[in-house]
Design an enzyme around this catalytic site. Structure first.
Site, short mmCIF file in Angstrom:
data_model
loop_
_atom_site.label_atom_id
_atom_site.label_comp_id
_atom_site.label_asym_id
_atom_site.label_seq_id
_atom_site.Cartn_x
_atom_site.Cartn_y
_atom_site.Cartn_z
N ASP A 1 86.81 -75.52 35.29
CA ASP A 1 85.91 -76.62 35.64
C ASP A 1 86.48 -77.29 36.89
OD1 ASP A 1 83.84 -78.47 35.39
OD2 ASP A 1 85.10 -79.82 34.22
N THR B 1 86.00 -81.10 37.80
CA THR B 1 86.46 -82.46 37.54
C THR B 1 87.48 -82.47 36.40
OG1 THR B 1 84.32 -83.32 38.22
CG2 THR B 1 85.76 -84.80 36.98
N ASP C 1 87.73 -79.82 30.26
CA ASP C 1 88.22 -81.07 29.70
C ASP C 1 87.90 -81.21 28.21
OD1 ASP C 1 85.52 -81.57 29.67
OD2 ASP C 1 85.56 -83.05 31.27
#
Length: 689
Positions: free
Chosen positions: A377, A379, A574
């Site tokens: 990912d 972010t 995340d």
């Protein structure tokens, strides 16, 4: 009540310390404790060894003095001396052999006991009836020596196995035994088990944090390296989380306890690592399949060896047949084969935990080593994960403050990093947030709610259109530059503003991507951000394959497509928007999940939001899988070489035979060598950013 399990057969769990009914190995505690007493199994073997050693030495001297002598009177003395060694010192082996046959699960102790008892009872027979066997000889000293050498092997193995839990014991020692908590208006020292949720706890400079909590007063730098592997101390102030076991360095911190006892991050880490150490790696199936047929095959080879030597061997036929059959039984101990995988897994998961790398199970450890494609990912994985509001552009009759107040009042209900950035910007500007009603969140598509009687929606360009709001003409908004994400704010289905969000790249991300590529990994970025923003970050770190913007279900579809193409896929994210893809990938990696232990959808959790930390995990997994393969090779090679030699294959050409005593030495050393090789994992040097 304490529970015990077997390293080779983790499905065996009992409330009594003893031996495994399947393999006969000593059971170990399920939960590691720094206050555990001495290992009773080890002390028992040690006592039997020291009592047996002088008797065995005397027995060997006596046997050598009368070797080749026609005087059989010494045989009776050897019989007397060997009996307590075989039946008292060797009782654990005989008992485990009995249980193995009772459960129809022959194991290493079956072979040892068969060899020892065969030599003993044959010797007893010829002692009583010396003329019944032509050229008879006794092997009481061999039976005794095999027993003593087997005891040495067990002692070495038990000591080596204890070292595999050293990392967990070190983690347990991180938590202090006392805490300073506020009681009756003053701070008092109490035992850590008396701390309750919501207690106010004071930590002074140089003290360790006793439980998890959130800072209420004070500021300080905290050393979290013992849990996360992060070498630099982290600044902590009002609202920041602190973790049990970390070291307060400078100022005084007062924090509210949020997790205590077995709910602390430290306790959960120890539990997770313990469970991972007891899990079975897929590569273990090879050893399991071989072991299932191994002992019966060895017994068959021993019988065949006896028959051949008795039929065509030199005089005395019976003695040669017996000695070689016993040597086959002893040298072919399958313990090394069974230990090859679990010992490496135990050491590797312990080392990983000491470096902030948590493997949920052995399958994840092996899967990460075999990964061919890594999806990351943007972010919070490639970037710092702490975005900030860079610019606010308004349309209609709204100004920046009114838009930001409405958006932040809605976003305060969300834990997403962008939501936190918007709320922080509003607080920094001194804006008073309002209550939000009917809050709704759809992962990857935005959030909505009622603020001050108005319907508010905040989301990406795609989601704002799906919501039914029309975007203003393109010229209304300027160019925010590369690496910028956009969030749109709609009031009553009318877009009134665009917020530009920026997140800085992690310094180690580029180096991590280079490390992956150097090791042959194909790295792909899959981001929910707009294409331009994703491309800017990807170009900076050196990732060529980019998929953006993607919704969570589209990320899952990408993982499925790669798996169908035959790739072994690892997905790093995340653990929030990426949870569906994490659960579908062969290996899901939750970045920075140490504080929440978000392993429900991931097999690996990294306690630092740092992609280079993942590179370290990847190297550890590869080195561990290589170590397991070495162990399996040693075990297979040892038996492939030892059994033929013990059966006498070298005798026709070279006149060489393997004594049962030397076979016993080789058997003990094989197990110890496998464990010693597994312990080398502790000295693996992980790459440094």
């Amino acid at each position: 009540m304490a529970k015990y399990t077997c390293p080779m057969h983790p499905e065996v769990i009992t409330d009594r310390q003893g031996s495994c009914p399947k393999c006969g190995m000593a059971l170990e505690p399920v939960e590691v404790s720094t206050k555990a007493g001495p290992n009773e199994e080890y002390l028992s073997f040690l006592r039997r060894f020291w009592v047996s050693l002088p008797i065995t030495i005397a027995l060997m001297v006596l046997a050598m003095r009368h070797m080749g002598s026609a005087d059989t009177s010494s045989w009776w003395i050897q019989w007397v001396l060997s009996t307590p060694i075989v039946f008292w010192a060797g009782f654990p082996f005989i008992e485990r052999a009995y249980h193995s046959l009772h459960h129809l699960r022959p194991n290493m102790f079956t072979l040892i006991s068969l060899g020892v008892l065969t030599a003993y009872f044959y010797s007893a027979w010829v002692t009583v009836f010396p003329r019944s066997v032509e050229g008879a000889a006794v092997y009481f000293e061999a039976a005794a020596m095999i027993t003593v050498l087997s005891l040495i092997g067990q002692l070495l193995e038990l000591r080596a196995r204890e070292k595999t839990s050293d990392s967990l014991k070190q983690l347990l020692k991180l938590a202090p035994e006392t805490a300073h908590i506020l009681r009756d208006g003053q701070y008092k020292d109490v035992h850590i088990c008396q701390v309750k949720v919501n207690d106010l706890v004071k930590v002074r400079p140089g003290e360790k944090v006793p439980v998890d909590g959130v800072v209420q007063e004070g500021s300080s730098s905290v050393d979290e390296s013992m849990l996360t592997g992060e070498p630099l101390p982290i600044n902590k102030s009002l609202g920041d989380a602190v973790t049990a076991g970390t070291l307060n360095q400078q100022g005084v911190l007062i924090f509210k306890a949020t997790r205590v006892g077995k709910d602390t991050t430290l306790s959960k880490i120890v539990k997770l690592v313990g469970e991972a150490q007891r899990s079975r790696a897929p590569i273990q199936r090879i050893a399991d399949q071989v072991s299932e047929y191994f002992v019966p095959a060895v017994v068959g080879i021993a019988i065949l060896t006896f028959v051949i030597w008795y039929a065509v061997g030199p005089e005395p036929h019976l003695s040669h047949a017996l000695v070689n059959a016993v040597a086959v039984l002893i040298v072919a101990c399958p313990c090394a084969l069974g230990l090859a995988t679990p010992m490496s897994v135990m050491v590797a998961t312990g080392k990983g935990a000491a470096n902030g790398i948590l493997f949920k199970n052995a399958e994840s450890l092996e899967g990460l080593a075999k990964t061919t494609v890594l999806i990351v990912d943007k972010t919070g994985t490639l970037t710092e994960g702490n975005p900030s509001v860079h610019n606010i552009e308004c349309v209609a009759n709204y100004d920046e403050s009114s838009v930001l107040r409405l958006a932040a009042s809605l976003e305060q209900q969300s834990a997403h990093p962008i939501s936190k950035a918007i709320v922080k910007e509003a607080i920094d500007r001194g804006l008073e947030l309002q209550a939000c009603e009917k809050f709704q969140s759809e992962t990857g598509k935005g959030i909505s709610g009622i603020v001050n009687g108005e319907s508010i929606f905040v989301g990406s360009e795609t989601s704002i259109q799906e919501h039914g709001s029309e975007l203003p003409a393109a010229e209304k908004f300027g160019d925010s530059g590369p690496g910028t994400s956009h969030v749109y704010v709609a009031v009553n289905n009318q877009v009134v503003a665009r917020l530009s969000i920026r997140d800085s790249l992690r310094p180690s991300s580029k180096q991590a991507v280079e490390e992956f590529r150097k090791r042959g990994l194909r790295v792909i970025m899959a981001s929910g951000d707009r294409r331009e923003s994703a491309e800017a970050i990807a170009k900076e770190v050196g990732i060529a394959e980019i998929y953006a913007p993607l919704l969570p279900e589209e990320k899952s579809a990408l993982v499925k497509k790669l798996k169908e193409a035959g790739e072994t896929v690892a997905m790093a994210g995340d653990g929030i928007n990426d949870a569906p893809a994490l659960s579908i990938a062969q290996v899901g990696i939750a970045m920075g999940a140490g504080s929440s232990i978000a392993l429900e959808s991931a097999g690996v959790a990294l306690m630092r939001n740092d992609l280079f930390h993942l590179a370290q995990a990847y190297v550890l997994s590869q080195k561990t899988l290589g170590n397991i393969r070495q162990n399996l090779f040693f075990a297979f090679f040892y038996n492939s070489l030892g059994v033929p030699i013990a059966s006498g294959i070298l005798y026709p050409a070279f006149g060489l035979l393997l004594s049962p005593v030397f076979a016993s030495v080789a058997m003990s050393l094989s197990s110890v060598s496998v464990i010693g090789n597994a312990l080398r994992i502790r000295s693996i040097r992980l790459p440094v950013a």
